[in-house]
Design an enzyme around this catalytic site. Structure first.
Site, mmCIF file in Angstrom:
data_model
loop_
_atom_site.group_PDB
_atom_site.id
_atom_site.type_symbol
_atom_site.label_atom_id
_atom_site.label_comp_id
_atom_site.label_asym_id
_atom_site.label_seq_id
_atom_site.Cartn_x
_atom_site.Cartn_y
_atom_site.Cartn_z
ATOM 1 N N GLU A 57 37.427 5.223 36.903
ATOM 2 C CA GLU A 57 38.861 4.974 37.085
ATOM 3 C C GLU A 57 39.423 4.107 35.958
ATOM 4 O O GLU A 57 40.517 4.343 35.472
ATOM 5 C CB GLU A 57 39.127 4.308 38.443
ATOM 6 C CG GLU A 57 39.041 5.249 39.623
ATOM 7 C CD GLU A 57 40.080 6.362 39.574
ATOM 8 O OE1 GLU A 57 41.149 6.156 38.983
ATOM 9 O OE2 GLU A 57 39.800 7.447 40.106
ATOM 10 N N CYS A 212 50.398 20.913 38.954
ATOM 11 C CA CYS A 212 51.767 20.379 38.945
ATOM 12 C C CYS A 212 51.970 19.547 37.677
ATOM 13 O O CYS A 212 52.203 18.346 37.723
ATOM 14 C CB CYS A 212 52.012 19.546 40.208
ATOM 15 S SG CYS A 212 53.755 19.222 40.483
HETATM 16 FE FE1 SF4 Z 1 54.394 21.121 41.840
HETATM 17 FE FE2 SF4 Z 1 55.924 22.033 43.808
HETATM 18 FE FE3 SF4 Z 1 55.207 23.665 41.863
HETATM 19 FE FE4 SF4 Z 1 53.397 22.797 43.621
HETATM 20 S S1 SF4 Z 1 55.134 24.111 44.024
HETATM 21 S S2 SF4 Z 1 53.158 22.932 41.391
HETATM 22 S S3 SF4 Z 1 54.136 20.732 44.004
HETATM 23 S S4 SF4 Z 1 56.497 21.856 41.665
#
Ligand code: SF4
Length: 373
Positions: A57, A212
């Protein structure tokens, strides 16, 4: 067809206030299933002791996973436990850290290991207040260590999860604002399941890192797509708000190669300087191209008189927002007596340099000395 990211600026997103309340318990199952299927094979995931998770970490702060892997393996091989790390010389710890940057982290690791020997019998403590009291450990790191290594139900919030949560909640404001931080921590706490909280936290970070992403998130591959208002509203590019980066500053520096009796003069970087605790050749901001000015600065610091000559060797490197052009000067004659200064500087043979913990450019120069001088 999948929605395309919006390019228009967004200041507010309206999400049904009951949306999250209704969904708080719906994140764990799809996320854990995805993690079981897609998690990367990383060395610190093989044996999840608190010590190993702590080292990983700290290394991962400000540093990419791909860079950390080899450093982690070398570090753990040399310092396999708290007692070994505490007993080591901090210079050796810095040598193993060399190239990772942000060297304060290595000094704090070493200090924390010493404290664990003094206060916890050489064991990594497993209560939140005790971990939080160690140097270099904040709320995120303490939560990550204890949830991953000991399955304690503690939330986390770092760069990847901050972005992920902002999108899952639909917060368009800058996530670093204190009020938004509170909202994000609150969300992290509420969605954390009682079962497998450590895996859940790792899965959140993995999803933020792998799917994401800041630009062009891979929403079709996201296990939380159905729970994501940002996806539904097509606002992936606008959320979270990005703050302006500080402007890049170009500076010039001079590094001085000063040798006497086949030894080179090196100085230890002092508190407040880049590379604190590491060795470097004397270096100065190059405000004037005149070597006489450099000689004066050098004489004032070290007490030695020199005639400097530009070697013509230079390199570029970056530290935080600074883009530095470094020019190398050679001292042709060295006269006078070096000022006494405990361990702040010293003379070293070329063969000894490899064993020292050195700054990034100091290392680069030390390995090219033969062609520079
Ligand atoms: Fe990110 Fe929402 Fe796309 Fe999932 S659906 S990758 S949480 S923006």
């Amino acid at each position: 067809m999948d929605p395309q990211p919006s390019r228009s600026p967004v200041t507010a997103v309206t999400v049904d206030p009951d949306f999250h309340q209704r969904n708080l318990r719906r994140y764990a199952r799809p996320l854990l299933q995805w993690f079981d299927r897609c998690q990367r094979d990383l060395p610190w995931r093989k044996s999840k002791t608190a010590y190993r998770i702590w080292i990983s970490e700290i290394m991962l702060q400000q540093t990419q996973v791909a860079t950390v892997i080899d450093y982690f393996k070398r570090f753990i091989q040399r310092f396999p436990d708290v007692a070994t790390l505490a007993a080591a010389d901090v210079q050796e710890v810095l040598r193993y850290w060399e190239g990772l940057g942000y060297y304060r982290r290595a000094r704090q690791l070493h200090r924390a290991a010493e404290l664990m020997v003094e206060q916890h019998g050489g064991e990594f403590p497993l209560t939140f207040p005790e971990v939080l009291a160690l140097p270099g450990i904040g709320r995120y790191t303490a939560g990550a260590i204890l949830s991953i290594a000991d399955d304690q139900q503690l939330p986390i919030l770092e760069g990847n999860t901050q972005r992920l949560f902002a999108r899952l909640i639909g917060i368009a404001s800058d996530p670093r604002q204190p009020a938004v931080q509170r909202q994000l921590w609150d969300f992290a706490e509420k969605i954390l399941p009682a079962q497998r909280p450590g895996d859940f936290n790792q899965a959140l970070m993995e999803l933020g890192n792998q799917v994401c992403t800041p630009l062009r998130p891979d929403c079709p591959a996201c296990p939380l797509q159905k729970l994501c208002p940002t996806y539904a509203l097509n606002l992936q590019e606008a959320i979270p708000a990005r703050s302006a980066r500080p402007p890049v500053e170009n500076i010039s520096e001079a590094v001085l190669l000063v040798s006497r009796s086949r030894k080179f003069l090196l100085r230890k970087c002092q508190p407040g300087e880049w590379w604190e605790g590491l060795w470097d050749f004397p270096r100065y901001r190059l405000e004037s191209p005149l070597t006489a000015v450099l000689s004066e600065k050098f004489a004032a610091e070290f007490g030695l008189l020199t005639d400097l000559q530009d070697t013509g060797w230079q390199c570029r490197h970056a530290v935080t927002r600074y883009r530095i052009t470094l020019r190398c000067f050679r001292a042709n004659q060295v006269r006078g007596r070096l000022k006494p200064a405990a361990d702040r500087w010293g003379w070293f043979q070329r063969e000894e340099l490899e064993g020292l913990a050195m700054s990034a450019t100091g290392r680069k120069i030390s390995r090219q000395l033969g062609s520079i001088i």
